[in-house]
Design a protein around this motif. Structure first.
Motif, PDB file in Angstrom:
ATOM      1  N   LEU A   1      -2.848   8.592  -1.190  1.00 32.53           N
ATOM      2  CA  LEU A   1      -2.954   7.361  -1.985  1.00 32.53           C
ATOM      3  C   LEU A   1      -4.389   6.993  -2.321  1.00 32.53           C
ATOM      4  O   LEU A   1      -4.627   6.117  -3.149  1.00 32.53           O
TER       5      LEU A   1
ATOM      6  N   ASP B   1      -5.141  -1.300  -3.908  1.00 29.93           N
ATOM      7  CA  ASP B   1      -6.162  -0.280  -3.673  1.00 29.93           C
ATOM      8  C   ASP B   1      -6.544  -0.220  -2.201  1.00 29.93           C
ATOM      9  O   ASP B   1      -6.528  -1.228  -1.493  1.00 29.93           O
TER      10      ASP B   1
ATOM     11  N   SER C   1       0.829  -1.214   0.000  1.00 24.13           N
ATOM     12  CA  SER C   1       0.000   0.000   0.000  1.00 24.13           C
ATOM     13  C   SER C   1       0.858   1.257   0.000  1.00 24.13           C
ATOM     14  O   SER C   1       0.448   2.291  -0.520  1.00 24.13           O
TER      15      SER C   1
ATOM     16  N   ARG D   1       6.874   7.076  -6.646  1.00 21.20           N
ATOM     17  CA  ARG D   1       7.756   5.903  -6.708  1.00 21.20           C
ATOM     18  C   ARG D   1       9.212   6.290  -6.953  1.00 21.20           C
ATOM     19  O   ARG D   1      10.119   5.520  -6.625  1.00 21.20           O
TER      20      ARG D   1
ATOM     21  N   LEU E   1       1.651   9.103  -9.004  1.00 22.19           N
ATOM     22  CA  LEU E   1       2.118   7.805  -8.516  1.00 22.19           C
ATOM     23  C   LEU E   1       3.538   7.541  -9.026  1.00 22.19           C
ATOM     24  O   LEU E   1       4.392   7.046  -8.282  1.00 22.19           O
TER      25      LEU E   1
ATOM     26  N   ILE F   1      -4.766   9.241  -5.958  1.00 21.57           N
ATOM     27  CA  ILE F   1      -3.533   9.666  -6.602  1.00 21.57           C
ATOM     28  C   ILE F   1      -3.618   9.451  -8.110  1.00 21.57           C
ATOM     29  O   ILE F   1      -4.047   8.389  -8.587  1.00 21.57           O
TER      30      ILE F   1
ATOM     31  N   TYR G   1       1.679  12.461  -0.577  1.00 21.55           N
ATOM     32  CA  TYR G   1       0.727  12.087  -1.627  1.00 21.55           C
ATOM     33  C   TYR G   1      -0.431  11.326  -0.985  1.00 21.55           C
ATOM     34  O   TYR G   1      -0.205  10.406  -0.187  1.00 21.55           O
TER      35      TYR G   1
ATOM     36  N   TYR H   1       3.485   1.872  -1.704  1.00 22.71           N
ATOM     37  CA  TYR H   1       3.908   2.291  -3.052  1.00 22.71           C
ATOM     38  C   TYR H   1       2.762   2.194  -4.074  1.00 22.71           C
ATOM     39  O   TYR H   1       2.978   2.180  -5.285  1.00 22.71           O
ATOM     40  N   GLY H   2       1.549   2.150  -3.560  1.00 22.43           N
ATOM     41  CA  GLY H   2       0.394   2.153  -4.454  1.00 22.43           C
ATOM     42  C   GLY H   2       0.187   0.858  -5.185  1.00 22.43           C
ATOM     43  O   GLY H   2      -0.405   0.827  -6.265  1.00 22.43           O
TER      44      GLY H   2
END
Length: 223
Positions: free
Chosen positions: A69, A56, A50, A81, A77, A72, A67, A52-53
């Motif tokens: 999340l 969900d 989660s 990263r 994103l 984003i 940021y 680093y995206g």
């Protein structure tokens, strides 16, 4: 001391009605060293993803490096990263490339010139005691050596946040100790916030860290 990660009532999972992480709230500071433990399947890697995206959010809020999340955009994103370094248990090196080029990869993606990439790679490989193997390929190295290359690669672009998923899970004790030393240096010498997911924190660690345990979906800080 600024917060680099803030979670409020965070729920995560792969099915909306079956959260793995349930209502977690915590803050992580820019100079923290965090160790996250828990049983297999408890949600350790899910929580790390989660950040680093990679998964969900089912509910609540999660901010990483300022940021949000929850909402984003793709371009943001990508920008997030670039502030992160990630170390995986299975190394994820490119076997067809020399270890020097593997360490150069994040800098190449970010558009640095070849000389800058090469110099940074050489310096980091010397630091992780692999300068004498700079022209070797990953499969010519031991597991411990490959993981040291992976740490060097993750640190090559001076990330604000270093995320490590079971980085010593496949290593012997000596190699594990070396990797822990390099992760400590990532915080102390390069100023990265370091987050490590592992089954248990080694009893031999000689530095301060914060310990989060995941139990029945809850993220609990142990003191």
């Amino acid at each position: 001391m600024a917060d680099i990660i803030t979670a409020k009532n965070l729920s995560l999972g792969y099915e909306r009605d079956k959260p793995v992480i349930k209502g977690a709230s915590f803050m992580i500071n820019t100079n923290d060293f965090i160790i996250i433990t828990g049983e297999s399947g408890s949600g350790k890697s899910t929580l790390l993803k989660s950040f680093y995206g990679g998964i969900d959010i089912l509910g609540g809020e999660l901010d990483v490096c300022f940021y949000d999340l929850n909402k984003i955009a793709t371009r943001h994103l990508r920008a997030l990263r670039q502030k992160l370094g990630i170390v995986f248990q299975d190394y994820r090196l490119i076997n067809e490339w020399t270890i020097e080029k593997n360490v150069m990869l994040p800098l190449m993606i970010m558009g640095y010139d070849k000389n800058t990439c090469k110099k940074q790679s050489e310096n980091l490989l010397k630091y992780v005691k692999l300068g004498h193997k700079i022209g070797k390929y990953p499969l010519e190295l031991s597991g411990g050596e490959q993981q040291r290359v992976a740490v060097a690669r993750a640190m090559s672009h001076n990330p604000q946040l270093l995320l490590c998923d079971e980085p010593t899970g496949n290593l012997d004790e000596i190699s594990s100790d070396m990797v822990w030393d390099f992760l400590k240096a990532a915080r102390d010498s390069w100023g990265a916030c370091v987050i490590v997911v592992t089954h248990r924190a080694p009893s031999t660690l000689k530095f301060d860290f914060r310990h989060f345990e995941i139990k029945e979906g809850r993220v609990i800080e142990r003191h």
